[in-house]
Design an enzyme around this catalytic site. Sequence first.
Site, PDB file in Angstrom:
ATOM      1  N   ILE A  46       0.818  -1.105   0.018  1.00  0.00           N
ATOM      2  CA  ILE A  46      -0.068  -0.103   0.067  1.00  0.00           C
ATOM      3  C   ILE A  46       0.955   1.309  -0.248  1.00  0.00           C
ATOM      4  O   ILE A  46       1.914   1.282   0.845  1.00  0.00           O
ATOM      5  CB  ILE A  46      -1.078   0.017   1.193  1.00  0.00           C
ATOM      6  CG1 ILE A  46      -1.872   1.110   1.300  1.00  0.00           C
ATOM      7  CG2 ILE A  46      -0.342  -0.151   2.365  1.00  0.00           C
ATOM      8  CD1 ILE A  46      -2.865   1.028   2.387  1.00  0.00           C
ATOM      9  N   SER A  47       0.575   2.117  -1.119  1.00  0.00           N
ATOM     10  CA  SER A  47       1.781   3.193  -1.103  1.00  0.00           C
ATOM     11  C   SER A  47       1.355   4.051   0.193  1.00  0.00           C
ATOM     12  O   SER A  47       0.474   4.235   0.969  1.00  0.00           O
ATOM     13  CB  SER A  47       1.283   4.224  -2.300  1.00  0.00           C
ATOM     14  OG  SER A  47       1.490   3.272  -3.440  1.00  0.00           O
TER      15      SER A  47
END
Length: 259
Positions: A106-107
């Site tokens: 997940i960024s």
Amino acid sequence: MRKRVDPPAGGRLAPGITPANSNTRISAGALPRAPAQPAPLASGNLGLNSDRLRQAMVQRLRTQGIVDERVLNAMAAVPRHLFVDEALASRAYEDAALPIGHSQTISQPWVVARMIAAVCEDRAPARVLEVGAGCGYQAAVLAQIVREVHAIERIRGLYELARGHLRALRLATRVRLIHGDGMLGVPGVAPFDAIVVAAAGLAIPQALLDQLAPGGRLIAPEGSTHQRLVLIERTGATAWSRKELEAVRFVPLRAGIQS
């Protein structure tokens, strides 16, 4: 610290794209790698403090240069800790990428906010495509701003993970989630006012450029070892302008689907 980042070796421009370089800054470090499972709606006791932590995250984003109130409000509205494994929930509001399984991440919040702000600057996109839905977090943030969100994920396990998260937050009707090859886009739904690509290729797939509406914007990381965000705007039937933004680090963009 700001520094110059050269284009990645082997990178190339799609036909009709002209380069425009800008200063960049390193915004993501080494990515942690560990398996993740869908988080329950209450990750330990974090739910009691998540509003406060989200507001602190938003304040940090302001200091990092995010000024679009639509984006800041959207980031504040989506509980990021519900999109990561319960064991990582205490780190959910740090400015860090976190593992979600299948060798994906997940960024970090700043990257999510930066990419969305770039395609929404001075406009309100009505139809947006996200390539690389992952756990569904960025699609959930986009859904707070955009009327019609289409998100495509090539890995079946992550598609199921994202679907569970979006359903839990009652966003399944606002985000059309697709299990498919993101490099092909969704031609049956195109054109898109904006396309957000959450994985890095050596070049932007021509299929995605072709699915931009006139004046539409695409933002994506580009490169292999050395990556940077590129912002592309469609300026004509076969013409696109290009601007280089910050240096980043993303997982590779891959073709095909994975069951």
